[in-house]
Design an enzyme around this catalytic site. Structure first.
Site, PDB file in Angstrom:
ATOM      1  N   CYS A  47      11.988 -29.754  70.490  1.00 50.81           N
ATOM      2  CA  CYS A  47      12.842 -30.790  70.243  1.00 50.81           C
ATOM      3  C   CYS A  47      14.093 -30.766  71.252  1.00 50.81           C
ATOM      4  O   CYS A  47      14.625 -31.596  71.632  1.00 50.81           O
ATOM      5  CB  CYS A  47      13.233 -31.040  68.849  1.00 50.81           C
ATOM      6  SG  CYS A  47      13.681 -29.519  68.135  1.00 50.81           S
ATOM      7  N   HIS A  62      17.344 -28.811  64.384  1.00 52.93           N
ATOM      8  CA  HIS A  62      16.560 -29.970  64.940  1.00 52.93           C
ATOM      9  C   HIS A  62      17.519 -30.802  66.079  1.00 52.93           C
ATOM     10  O   HIS A  62      18.659 -31.025  65.706  1.00 52.93           O
ATOM     11  CB  HIS A  62      16.087 -30.655  63.869  1.00 52.93           C
ATOM     12  CG  HIS A  62      15.075 -31.831  64.488  1.00 52.93           C
ATOM     13  ND1 HIS A  62      13.916 -31.511  65.293  1.00 52.93           N
ATOM     14  CD2 HIS A  62      15.207 -33.334  64.460  1.00 52.93           C
ATOM     15  CE1 HIS A  62      13.463 -32.766  65.651  1.00 52.93           C
ATOM     16  NE2 HIS A  62      14.112 -33.809  65.276  1.00 52.93           N
TER      17      HIS A  62
END
Length: 887
Positions: A277, A825
């Site tokens: 990510c 994230h």
């Protein structure tokens, strides 16, 4: 493909695959067999049969996985030589699922044959002209079962998206019908033979797992927006004006007068390949930088510099260009950026594997790598920077910039590079050094108290028995020194003018080190350490001290329950007179014990407590003959039958060099401190009846320097982006580890440094320094930074006043980081000029934001600004949410 970077490629790449395409495709065996026969592909396959993994990896592992929220399935691949007589012409059993593992070049040949067959005739093959296919990655973890030709394969939801995890289980888990897999890629043989032999065979360790990613070519599951295979063949021959300032145009003419193909919206997600990510977030921000998009959708290949020794032979630029073209393809769906990730890891091994990384670090490497691959300068001239010598800053700055452009000229320099002024001043001779250096991005500190101060707790002890131990909590500078801590602690405990503090670290009942060096940095002290400070008379720095270490008899599991002497609590300290003996040591210890209670019975005869012996001269280094040591010493592993005194304690002399054997101190023995540090180490051995007479619990409950509190809510800190800029240009001294060599003094000096912005780029990238690292600590700041969206005015921060109207910027992209140091994230917010709204790019999912202010969060990590003249051009209308989530 094997994630291990040293895995050899067993095949040559197919068309468009690149030289290092080592992907492995899982295809239906019938589809592969038809292409193999039709195209005459000569390849040998190894048959495997899939069975459920036995033991705890079946039921037990499923239960554990549910508890740990790590949904993991496992199965075993065993060589099935009996299938060779049946396959490859047909499945071994009716109803069996049969697949083939093929390398990228073989897959390209097979797919090309099927596509040619469609064009030439209407042969009844699995792939029809109207149908579509889907390619998606499945991450497996493979280990070798010792003594057999079997592979244990695990499928974890940690490594795959939820959707791909379900697909992988449905395809590969042999329940209810069997699964047969033929390996034509050679990867299973490589794992069994080559790689496994290189792993150290340790029978005590578990099997080494190797990540293996396969690309499943699913011809039975159509995609939402057309064939993935057709998208791969999409060739965009774009004119330079096909995308103007990020706004899409349907048609345009290229330089030859032909009609260019239509450009897509750019709202295409990127699949997460396993903790990628961070890469997806950075790529999406660059993929919506209009000038870079215009450049890479045009004919950028003519500027590839394959001879630059600092570059990557143009491979990084080729890979990034292909990635941008896929993102801006027509009617696209999300796709895995596999080739780009492979190429990136090849040139930057730090991004290899599937660990989480920093989006800003990747961004820095990518921009620098693209610049070198696209550098228009083929032969870099040598240039030497001249000293300013009182010349005007404008003249010196232009000279530095000209020297820089003579060696560096690319789309990255044109777009992203600026210049700042660096001023160093020697604190002694006042020599001033001015340089003008280029920058690709600005790393701004966050003016947060968490970055500048540190809370530390130290327990203070008296050495004269007047007061008991008391913890004090002080705030000191994060970059401070031992002297900083002692000064703050002296004020907190109201230290008298005739007193000083001796600070030490306690571990396992002993003082393991003393903080006596004033210039030692306190960043070396960990939050979990325990510190004590002893109040001693001022002026006694050269006088000897005695350190009493407490110990008691305890059972030890390692000695099968046998009791031995174990240290406990916190050592007590006292000053020593010039002449001391056993009675002096005893009296000093009773004095420092005063805050912890008194003896129940008045022991008037001290001789009863410790006994008597003939006078002996003892030194703290225990320098004596072996016969004397044998007669007068007691081993640490003394048993329960050792004779103890009636007073409940005995004193033994210890040495830093020779802690065992120990020598008992008698009452009339003269003790001499002869070691250089003038510290007498005495062990106090307590009997049970002696421990009952004192309350020593506080010696066992020493607080940590900083107690970690789980789920503690701290007030949200806020600051403006302008405050971060002020902290960036603030003058400050260099650290002791970053000294500057002064040309005037001819010595390294701790000079003061000041930075000023001089020349700003068209695209201004601002990195907020949320992560801080030291030798022992890591920290992330969740400070909310209030950054302008429409008009970032940097006019008052620019020293060059020649272009005031070029110092206004508008925000168009943000790379976000959610979570802490251990993981988290990354996502990206991007403004779409064609649709006049902000979009949230969360890996493969893309959706519109309801309100513009939603992009302002404490997760903002890297900000992307585009220069505007005077004001903002963003549409500030609030729009309704629009979802373009590609699933």
């Amino acid at each position: 493909m094997l994630a291990a970077s040293d895995a050899p490629s067993t095949s040559s790449p197919g068309p468009g695959a690149g030289d290092d395409d080592d992907r492995v495709f899982l295809v239906q065996h019938r589809w592969w067999k038809e292409a193999q026969d039709g195209a005459g592909i000569d390849a040998h396959g190894v048959p495997y049969a899939s069975t459920p993994a036995g033991g705890p990896t079946s039921y037990g592992m499923k239960v554990l996985s549910l508890i740990m929220n790590d949904y993991t399935a496992a199965f075993t691949l065993r060589k099935a030589d009996d299938l060779a007589a049946v396959l490859p012409d047909a499945p071994a059993k009716p109803g069996a699922r049969s697949y083939a593992l093929v390398a990228a070049d073989l897959f390209d040949k097979a797919r090309a044959w099927h596509l040619d067959s469609l064009k030439s005739n209407s042969k009844n093959v699995l792939l029809t002209e109207e149908s579509s296919v889907n390619i998606y990655p499945i991450m497996l973890r493979v280990s070798v079962t010792r003594g057999t030709n079997a592979l244990t394969v695990k499928i974890s939801k940690k490594d795959n998206s939820a959707e791909n995890f379900k697909r992988a289980n449905k395809i590969l888990i042999p329940d209810p019908e069997p699964v047969h897999i033929w390996d034509f890629s050679g990867r299973t043989t490589f794992i069994l033979m080559n790689e496994w032999n290189r792993i150290p065979q340790d029978p005590r360790s578990s099997d080494q797992e190797m990540p293996l990613e396969i690309q499943f070519y699913d011809i039975s599951e159509p995609t939402a927006n057309g064939a993935s295979g057709k998208k791969d063949e999409l060739a965009l021959t774009m004119g330079s004006s096909a995308l103007s300032n990020g706004s899409m145009m349907d048609m345009d003419q290229d330089s030859s007068g032909g009609i260019c193909k239509q450009v897509g919206s750019g709202l295409i997600g990127l699949d997460n390949l396993g903790n990628t990510c961070f890469m997806n977030s950075a790529v999406q921000c660059l993929a919506h930088t209009s000038k870079l998009v215009d450049y890479f959708l045009a004919d950028y290949h003519k500027e590839i510099n394959t001879h630059n020794p600092l570059g990557m032979k143009g491979e990084l630029a080729y890979s990034f260009g292909d990635l941008l073209r896929k993102i801006w393809a027509i009617d696209g769906t999300s796709f895995p950026p596999r080739q780009f990730k492979t190429r990136l890891a090849r040139f930057a091994p730090q991004f290899n594997g599937f660990n989480q990384h920093d989006s800003q670090e990747l961004l820095a490497f990518l921009l620098d790598g693209l610049h070198e691959d696209l550098n228009r300068v083929k032969c870099k001239p040598y240039s030497e920077a001249k000293d300013a010598d009182g010349r005007p800053d404008e003249e010196v700055a232009d000279e530095y910039w000209g020297n820089h452009l003579a060696r560096n000229d690319s789309i990255i320099v044109d777009t992203c590079q600026g210049q700042y002024k660096s001023t160093l001043v020697c604190p002694l001779c006042k020599k001033v050094s001015i340089t003008f250096d280029p920058f690709m991005y600005l790393s701004l500190p966050l003016p947060s108290t968490a970055t500048t101060t540190r809370t530390m707790t130290v327990t203070v002890f008296s050495t004269d028995g007047t007061t008991g131990p008391c913890p004090y909590t002080v705030n000191v500078s994060q970059s401070g020194y031992t002297k900083t801590l002692i000064d703050a602690l002296s004020n907190a405990c109201s230290l008298r003018d005739d007193e000083r503090l001796l600070v030490a670290e306690v571990y396992n009942g002993s003082l393991i080190r003393y903080l006596e060096e004033p210039s030692e940095v306190i960043s070396l002290i960990r939050d979990g350490d325990r510190l004590v400070a002893y109040r001693l008379p001022k002026g006694s720095e050269d006088a000897p001290i005695v350190v009493f270490k407490n110990e008691r008899m305890e059972s030890s599991l390692s000695s099968f329950g046998r009791k031995s002497w174990k240290s406990f609590g916190t050592p007590l300290v006292s000053n020593l007179p010039e002449t001391i003996n056993g009675r002096t040591i005893y009296d000093l210890f009773l004095k420092v014990l005063t805050p912890f209670g008194a003896l129940k019975d008045d022991m008037s005869d001290a001789d009863q407590i410790t006994g008597k012996s003939s006078p002996v001269n003892v030194t703290s280094d225990i320098e004596m003959s072996s016969d004397a040591a044998e007669c007068s010493s007691i081993n640490n592993n003394a048993g329960e039958d050792d004779i103890m005194t009636e007073g409940g304690m005995e004193f033994f002399l210890n040495s830093d060099r020779f802690p065992n054997p120990r020598m008992k101190i008698e009452m009339d023995q003269t003790v001499t401190v002869s070691n250089p540090k003038k510290r007498l180490l005495v062990s106090v051995s307590w009997q049970d009846n002696g421990l009952k007479q004192y309350n020593l619990d506080s010696l066992d409950s020493l607080p940590e320097v900083c107690k970690a509190v789980l789920f503690a809510r701290r007030p949200q800190e806020t600051c403006s982006l302008y405050a971060c800029l002020e902290a960036f240009i603030k003058e400050e001294p260099l650290g002791p580890e970053d000294m500057w060599y002064c040309p005037g003094c001819k010595e390294h000096r701790q000079a003061s440094k000041k930075l000023d912005l001089w020349r700003l780029p068209e695209i201004l990238i601002i990195h907020l320094k949320r992560f801080s690292y030291s030798r022992y600590t890591k920290n992330k700041l969740d400070t909310f930074v209030d950054f302008p969206i429409h008009d970032l005015d940097l006019s008052r921060y620019i020293r060059d006043r020649s272009g005031q109207m070029l110092n206004h910027y508008q925000l168009y992209a943000v790379s976000n980081h959610y979570g802490g140091m251990g993981g988290g994230h990354y996502t990206a917010y991007v403004y779409h000029e064609g649709k006049k709204k902000w979009y949230d790019f969360d890996d493969r999912c893309v959706q519109g934001l309801e309100k513009e202010d939603n992009i302002k969060t404490s997760a903002a990590y890297v900000l992307f600004y585009r220069r505007v003249k005077g004001g903002s051009s963003l549409d500030t209308e609030t729009t309704t949410i629009e979802s373009d989530c590609t699933t």
